[in-house]
Design an enzyme around this catalytic site. Structure first.
Site, PDB file in Angstrom:
ATOM      1  N   ASP A  50       0.829  -1.231   0.000  1.00  0.00           N
ATOM      2  CA  ASP A  50       0.000   0.000   0.000  1.00  0.00           C
ATOM      3  C   ASP A  50       0.855   1.270   0.000  1.00  0.00           C
ATOM      4  OD1 ASP A  50       0.666  -0.457   2.695  1.00  0.00           O
ATOM      5  OD2 ASP A  50      -1.297   0.168   3.477  1.00  0.00           O
ATOM      6  N   GLY A 135      -6.024  -5.237  17.936  1.00  0.00           N
ATOM      7  CA  GLY A 135      -4.623  -5.564  17.682  1.00  0.00           C
ATOM      8  C   GLY A 135      -4.406  -6.973  17.148  1.00  0.00           C
ATOM      9  N   GLY A 137      -4.931  -7.848  13.783  1.00  0.00           N
ATOM     10  CA  GLY A 137      -4.745  -7.882  12.335  1.00  0.00           C
ATOM     11  C   GLY A 137      -6.008  -7.621  11.534  1.00  0.00           C
ATOM     12  N   LEU A 138      -7.120  -7.323  12.212  1.00  0.00           N
ATOM     13  CA  LEU A 138      -8.363  -7.036  11.479  1.00  0.00           C
ATOM     14  C   LEU A 138      -8.664  -5.537  11.431  1.00  0.00           C
ATOM     15  CD1 LEU A 138      -8.790 -10.141  12.282  1.00  0.00           C
ATOM     16  CD2 LEU A 138     -11.177  -9.658  11.846  1.00  0.00           C
ATOM     17  N   SER A 139      -7.740  -4.753  11.921  1.00  0.00           N
ATOM     18  CA  SER A 139      -7.852  -3.301  11.915  1.00  0.00           C
ATOM     19  C   SER A 139      -9.071  -2.776  12.668  1.00  0.00           C
ATOM     20  CB  SER A 139      -7.832  -2.733  10.497  1.00  0.00           C
ATOM     21  OG  SER A 139      -7.496  -1.365  10.611  1.00  0.00           O
ATOM     22  N   SER A 140      -9.062  -3.017  13.966  1.00  0.00           N
ATOM     23  CA  SER A 140     -10.091  -2.420  14.820  1.00  0.00           C
ATOM     24  C   SER A 140      -9.932  -0.900  14.835  1.00  0.00           C
ATOM     25  CB  SER A 140      -9.992  -2.978  16.239  1.00  0.00           C
ATOM     26  OG  SER A 140      -8.800  -2.565  16.866  1.00  0.00           O
ATOM     27  N   SER A 141      -8.711  -0.418  14.605  1.00  0.00           N
ATOM     28  CA  SER A 141      -8.492   1.047  14.651  1.00  0.00           C
ATOM     29  C   SER A 141      -9.211   1.731  13.486  1.00  0.00           C
ATOM     30  CB  SER A 141      -6.999   1.384  14.656  1.00  0.00           C
ATOM     31  OG  SER A 141      -6.352   0.859  13.532  1.00  0.00           O
ATOM     32  N   ASP A 204      -6.689   0.014   5.321  1.00  0.00           N
ATOM     33  CA  ASP A 204      -7.665  -0.426   6.320  1.00  0.00           C
ATOM     34  C   ASP A 204      -8.973   0.341   6.173  1.00  0.00           C
ATOM     35  OD1 ASP A 204      -5.389  -1.675   7.061  1.00  0.00           O
ATOM     36  OD2 ASP A 204      -5.150  -0.665   8.993  1.00  0.00           O
ATOM     37  N   TYR A 253       8.187  -2.056  11.246  1.00  0.00           N
ATOM     38  CA  TYR A 253       7.345  -1.593  10.144  1.00  0.00           C
ATOM     39  C   TYR A 253       7.993  -0.383   9.472  1.00  0.00           C
ATOM     40  CZ  TYR A 253       3.129   0.265   7.838  1.00  0.00           C
ATOM     41  OH  TYR A 253       2.230   0.750   6.938  1.00  0.00           O
TER      42      TYR A 253
HETATM   43  P1  ADP Z   1      -5.657  -3.114  15.056  1.00  0.00           P
HETATM   44  O1  ADP Z   1      -4.759  -4.048  14.322  1.00  0.00           O
HETATM   45  O2  ADP Z   1      -6.791  -3.831  15.713  1.00  0.00           O
HETATM   46  O3  ADP Z   1      -6.085  -1.945  14.245  1.00  0.00           O
HETATM   47  P2  ADP Z   1      -4.308  -1.045  16.506  1.00  0.00           P
HETATM   48  O4  ADP Z   1      -3.246  -1.095  17.560  1.00  0.00           O
HETATM   49  O5  ADP Z   1      -4.025  -0.310  15.269  1.00  0.00           O
HETATM   50  O6  ADP Z   1      -4.741  -2.556  16.240  1.00  0.00           O
HETATM   51  O7  ADP Z   1      -5.631  -0.411  17.137  1.00  0.00           O
HETATM   52  C1  ADP Z   1      -6.151  -0.898  18.349  1.00  0.00           C
HETATM   53  C2  ADP Z   1      -6.532   0.287  19.210  1.00  0.00           C
HETATM   54  O8  ADP Z   1      -7.693   0.966  18.639  1.00  0.00           O
HETATM   55  C3  ADP Z   1      -7.007  -0.142  20.603  1.00  0.00           C
HETATM   56  O9  ADP Z   1      -5.916  -0.301  21.477  1.00  0.00           O
HETATM   57  C4  ADP Z   1      -7.889   1.028  20.987  1.00  0.00           C
HETATM   58  O10 ADP Z   1      -7.119   2.119  21.436  1.00  0.00           O
HETATM   59  C5  ADP Z   1      -8.554   1.422  19.665  1.00  0.00           C
HETATM   60  N1  ADP Z   1      -9.829   0.713  19.510  1.00  0.00           N
HETATM   61  C6  ADP Z   1     -10.159  -0.191  18.571  1.00  0.00           C
HETATM   62  N2  ADP Z   1     -11.414  -0.651  18.741  1.00  0.00           N
HETATM   63  C7  ADP Z   1     -11.912  -0.038  19.826  1.00  0.00           C
HETATM   64  C8  ADP Z   1     -13.152  -0.092  20.534  1.00  0.00           C
HETATM   65  N3  ADP Z   1     -14.131  -0.899  20.168  1.00  0.00           N
HETATM   66  N4  ADP Z   1     -13.291   0.697  21.609  1.00  0.00           N
HETATM   67  C9  ADP Z   1     -12.306   1.520  21.987  1.00  0.00           C
HETATM   68  N5  ADP Z   1     -11.120   1.612  21.368  1.00  0.00           N
HETATM   69  C10 ADP Z   1     -10.911   0.849  20.313  1.00  0.00           C
HETATM   70 MG    MG Z   2      -4.743  -0.561  13.353  1.00  0.00          MG
END
Ligand code: ADP
Ligand code: MG
Length: 409
Positions: A50, A135, A137-141, A204, A253
């Site tokens: 990317d 955290g 790998g599915l990009s919760s952020s 993402d 990274y």
């Molecule tokens: P990922 O690979 O899941 O994106 P990151 O480290 O980039 O991992 O992001 C994870 C961070 O995003 C969490 O530590 C938190 O700060 C924030 N986050 C993600 N989902 C939520 C949620 N449902 N509620 C609050 N914070 C969240």
């Molecule tokens: Mg992320």
């Protein structure tokens, strides 16, 4: 009309998530008027391409972040997440970091970027719930960022013109256009780059916004063209997390990114997108061994995405799976962002007769693998990998079955 065929109004899917509704009601005392959802994503093929302006195939999957929201008139913002104990409160005029609740940075970062685009931010109450493991790998952020941008759009409608400037739609909120999705993705990426401090690409956010059920998302990071590629067949997607944490903010990274940029500069091109394997071989002497290996991986990945799209369009999952295996080998041997645990998971998967393809997904250095598995054997595949991995590594994991779904809304 027969008594069984009552007419009923279809609820939008997002408003049906009971955990989000209950959390909102518990904290704010009433039902939320708006709920949005943003799915997690998986990188299917195209690793670290990317930021090299290359090609990626990704999927939006059925793990979501939901955000329920209601406006308030006093300029205060109250947000709660089921992932964290405390409710957070701040004012729209004070969108600064709170080291005690770093998760709120993702929300605040998006609010700040929306403001920069001229979208006024007023007070609101919001409740967040997610089934995306953080955290892993599915990009919760990206999902929390996209959910924030879309939740704000519900209480303060905005859209984008073709040139990217903001407009305020009248009447009912229109469906997101391709331009809206792209601009929102950029806003969310800017939030993560500028405020959270992670130099992520756009993969993402684009994946969470553009996903479509039974389709892979092909993204060209040079032109930002997004194409949906049908992915229909008797196959399932399984994610196996190594159980070993990856830290994207960490050095590895960024070090790989720097190596790729150095290789492009020495080859006299803007990005490694310009480089194919023949050109690279002919110019090997201009690069250090490590730069050559990194560029070799990126050029190979771009080619595999092109070939992979062709295989998908032909419904040839056996061939497609071979590209996944090749991608992993390239990560392991050339880019060197694999780990012993990732190699073990891919090795076990490859030895399983129902597995068509497997590779590490995402940044690498821990994290997860993505596996393409014959649908009828998916349960036994998941059981076998979990028990064999535990036997060999001592780490207990729960492989995750993922359905490919529509993007955020
Ligand atoms: P990922 O690979 O899941 O994106 P990151 O480290 O980039 O991992 O992001 C994870 C961070 O995003 C969490 O530590 C938190 O700060 C924030 N986050 C993600 N989902 C939520 C949620 N449902 N509620 C609050 N914070 C969240
Ligand atoms: Mg992320």
């Amino acid at each position: 009309m027969s008594p069984n065929r009552r007419s009923f109004r279809l609820q939008p899917l997002a408003s049906l998530n009971p955990e989000t509704l209950n959390l909102f009601k518990k904290v704010f005392g009433h039902k939320p008027p708006h709920v949005v959802q943003a799915p997690g994503r998986l990188e299917l093929l195209g690793n670290h391409t990317d930021y090299n302006l290359g090609l990626v195939l990704s999927l939006a999957v059925d793990k979501y972040t939901w955000m329920a929201i209601t406006p308030r008139a006093d300029g205060r913002i109250e947000i709660v997440s089921s992932a964290f104990a405390e409710k957070e409160m701040f004012s729209v005029s004070n969108l600064s970091k709170n080291p005690k609740a770093p998760w709120t940075d993702y929300v605040k970062g998006v609010l700040l970027e929306l403001q920069k685009r001229g979208i006024p931010i007023r007070g609101f109450n919001a409740a967040i719930h997610s089934t995306i493991p953080l955290g892993a790998g599915l990009s919760s952020s990206a999902a929390i960022e996209v959910a924030t941008a879309l939740a704000i759009r519900r209480i303060r409608p905005y859209a984008f013109t073709e040139s990217g400037s903001v407009t305020v739609p009248d009447g009912e909120l229109p469906a997101l256009t391709v331009r809206d999705k792209l601009e929102i993705a950029k806003i969310c990426q800017a939030a993560e780059n500028n405020f959270v401090g992670v130099k992520c690409g756009l993969l993402d956010q684009i994946s969470s916004l553009f996903g479509k059920a039974f389709h892979a998302i092909e993204i060209d990071f040079q032109s930002l063209a997004v194409e949906l590629v049908p992915m229909i067949g008797e196959i399932s997607i399984v994610v196996c997390n190594t159980g070993v944490k990856h830290a994207l903010v960490g050095g590895e990274y960024n070090a790989l990114r720097t190596l790729c940029e150095a290789a492009a500069a020495k080859l006299g091109v803007k990005s490694l997108r310009r480089v194919d394997l023949d050109f690279l071989r002919a110019n090997k002497a201009r690069l250090s061994a490590r730069e050559y290996d990194c560029a070799y991986h990126i050029a190979g990945e771009n080619q595999r995405v092109i070939s992979g799209v062709r295989a998908l369009r032909e419904g040839d999952f056996v061939q497609f799976g071979q590209y996944l295996f090749q991608s992993h080998e390239s990560s392991r041997d050339h880019f060197r962002n694999s780990t012993a645990e990732l190699d073990l998971l891919v090795g076990l998967a490859r030895a399983h007769p129902a597995c068509l393809g497997a590779r590490l997904t995402g940044g690498g250095f821990g994290g997860a693998t993505i596996n393409l598995v014959q649908r009828s054997y998916v349960k036994s595949f998941m059981r076998a990998i979990a028990s064999q991995y535990e036997e060999r590594s001592g780490i207990r994991i729960t492989p995750m079955l993922c359905q490919v779904v529509d993007g955020a809304g």
